[in-house]
Design a protein around this motif. Structure first.
Motif, PDB file in Angstrom:
ATOM      1  N   UNK A   1       0.829  -1.212   0.000  1.00 24.33           N
ATOM      2  CA  UNK A   1       0.000   0.000   0.000  1.00 24.33           C
ATOM      3  C   UNK A   1       0.857   1.253   0.000  1.00 24.33           C
ATOM      4  N   UNK A   2       1.960   1.198   0.717  1.00 29.42           N
ATOM      5  CA  UNK A   2       2.795   2.376   0.958  1.00 29.42           C
ATOM      6  C   UNK A   2       3.721   2.681  -0.211  1.00 29.42           C
ATOM      7  N   UNK A   3       4.337   1.656  -0.743  1.00 32.61           N
ATOM      8  CA  UNK A   3       5.351   1.843  -1.774  1.00 32.61           C
ATOM      9  C   UNK A   3       6.684   2.185  -1.133  1.00 32.61           C
ATOM     10  N   UNK A   4       7.761   2.036  -1.846  1.00 38.89           N
ATOM     11  CA  UNK A   4       9.094   2.245  -1.271  1.00 38.89           C
ATOM     12  C   UNK A   4       9.375   3.676  -0.823  1.00 38.89           C
ATOM     13  N   UNK A   5       8.685   4.652  -1.393  1.00 39.10           N
ATOM     14  CA  UNK A   5       8.934   6.049  -1.030  1.00 39.10           C
ATOM     15  C   UNK A   5       7.789   6.673  -0.247  1.00 39.10           C
TER      16      UNK A   5
ATOM     17  N   UNK B   1       4.671   5.381  10.902  1.00 41.10           N
ATOM     18  CA  UNK B   1       5.537   6.533  11.148  1.00 41.10           C
ATOM     19  C   UNK B   1       7.013   6.230  10.897  1.00 41.10           C
ATOM     20  N   UNK B   2       7.363   4.964  10.840  1.00 42.61           N
ATOM     21  CA  UNK B   2       8.764   4.579  10.631  1.00 42.61           C
ATOM     22  C   UNK B   2       9.167   4.598   9.160  1.00 42.61           C
ATOM     23  N   UNK B   3       8.207   4.766   8.282  1.00 49.01           N
ATOM     24  CA  UNK B   3       8.465   4.692   6.843  1.00 49.01           C
ATOM     25  C   UNK B   3       8.237   6.025   6.167  1.00 49.01           C
ATOM     26  N   UNK B   4       8.877   6.308   5.052  1.00 46.55           N
ATOM     27  CA  UNK B   4       9.879   5.486   4.397  1.00 46.55           C
ATOM     28  C   UNK B   4      11.132   5.333   5.269  1.00 46.55           C
ATOM     29  N   UNK B   5      11.770   4.190   5.124  1.00 43.75           N
ATOM     30  CA  UNK B   5      12.899   3.826   5.968  1.00 43.75           C
ATOM     31  C   UNK B   5      13.931   4.952   6.033  1.00 43.75           C
ATOM     32  N   UNK B   6      14.289   5.327   7.263  1.00 39.88           N
ATOM     33  CA  UNK B   6      15.297   6.360   7.483  1.00 39.88           C
ATOM     34  C   UNK B   6      14.778   7.785   7.385  1.00 39.88           C
ATOM     35  N   UNK B   7      13.562   7.943   6.887  1.00 37.83           N
ATOM     36  CA  UNK B   7      13.011   9.294   6.712  1.00 37.83           C
ATOM     37  C   UNK B   7      11.579   9.387   7.229  1.00 37.83           C
ATOM     38  N   UNK B   8      11.183   8.470   8.094  1.00 39.13           N
ATOM     39  CA  UNK B   8       9.827   8.477   8.631  1.00 39.13           C
ATOM     40  C   UNK B   8       9.560   9.699   9.493  1.00 39.13           C
ATOM     41  N   UNK B   9       8.295   9.974   9.713  1.00 42.39           N
ATOM     42  CA  UNK B   9       7.877  11.169  10.457  1.00 42.39           C
ATOM     43  C   UNK B   9       8.352  11.160  11.900  1.00 42.39           C
ATOM     44  N   UNK B  10       8.687  10.007  12.434  1.00 44.61           N
ATOM     45  CA  UNK B  10       9.088   9.891  13.837  1.00 44.61           C
ATOM     46  C   UNK B  10      10.607  10.018  14.013  1.00 44.61           C
ATOM     47  N   UNK B  11      11.329   9.927  12.931  1.00 47.54           N
ATOM     48  CA  UNK B  11      12.798   9.931  12.987  1.00 47.54           C
ATOM     49  C   UNK B  11      13.301  11.236  13.606  1.00 47.54           C
ATOM     50  N   UNK B  12      14.111  11.089  14.657  1.00 51.23           N
ATOM     51  CA  UNK B  12      14.722  12.238  15.311  1.00 51.23           C
ATOM     52  C   UNK B  12      13.831  12.974  16.292  1.00 51.23           C
ATOM     53  N   UNK B  13      12.593  12.530  16.464  1.00 52.48           N
ATOM     54  CA  UNK B  13      11.665  13.201  17.385  1.00 52.48           C
ATOM     55  C   UNK B  13      11.873  12.688  18.811  1.00 52.48           C
TER      56      UNK B  13
END
Length: 188
Positions: free
Chosen positions: A55-59, A102-114
């Motif tokens: 559903x999400x796709x790689x990006x 929230x963890x996706x896309x890998x390395x750039x998800x919305x939760x990264x660094x929060x």
């Protein structure tokens, strides 16, 4: 007159029940948050399909509208707070699913660094500590900066966490620690 910066905290509630103690805790924190702090309780977690990369796709471009809305709200926040009960010794599926999206896309998800904190109450002697530990671990693997000293696992056996003054103070102190958290800067 100077503008006081506002810290925006996205709140993910692990219980879907409208009158749940954890929902009420989130609402109390929203209503009693200190000056300069705004809590956004992210509703609709039950409307997000289970994470599926098809559903999400790689990006992330193919994500359903509900998942995109979740990502946008968390991405626009400065902090994330999970307020959750414990179901069968772990976090509720709806919270786990939200963290997956929230963890996706890998390395750039919305939760990264929060900066991320976990609190909650359950009618067990340990107050949900297993669920809180699992939530913190999952969020950390997803890229969040888990603030360990924010965690409050409150037993609701002998006390109502929504009315007990000592518990409310403990929960508000946890919120303050999350909003005041400054990530350590390391030399490259």
């Amino acid at each position: 007159m100077t503008d006081t910066p506002t810290t925006h905290v996205a709140v993910l509630v692990g219980s879907l029940r409208a009158g749940s103690v954890n929902r009420r805790i989130a609402e109390i924190l929203r209503d009693e948050s200190p000056a300069g702090v705004t809590l956004d309780i992210v509703d609709g977690l039950d409307q997000i399909p289970f994470y599926n990369e098809d559903l999400d796709g790689p990006d992330g471009a193919g994500a359903p509208a509900t998942a995109r809305a979740l990502r946008d709200r968390v991405a626009s926040a400065d902090r994330v707070l999970a307020v959750t009960p414990e179901y069968n010794g772990t976090m509720p599926a709806v919270l786990n699913n939200a963290i997956d999206w929230l963890s996706r896309p890998y390395g750039a998800g919305a939760i990264v660094g929060k900066p991320f904190g976990v609190i909650g109450a359950t009618p067990t002697p340990y107050g949900g500590k297993w669920a809180h530990g699992d939530t913190a671990r999952s969020a950390g693997i997803a890229g969040a900066l888990v603030v360990e000293d924010v965690t409050v696992s409150q037993s609701a056996i002998d006390v109502d966490p929504t009315t007990d003054a000592e518990v409310r103070t403990k929960l508000l102190d946890a919120l303050a620690r999350l909003t005041e958290f400054t990530p350590a800067v390391t030399a490259a």
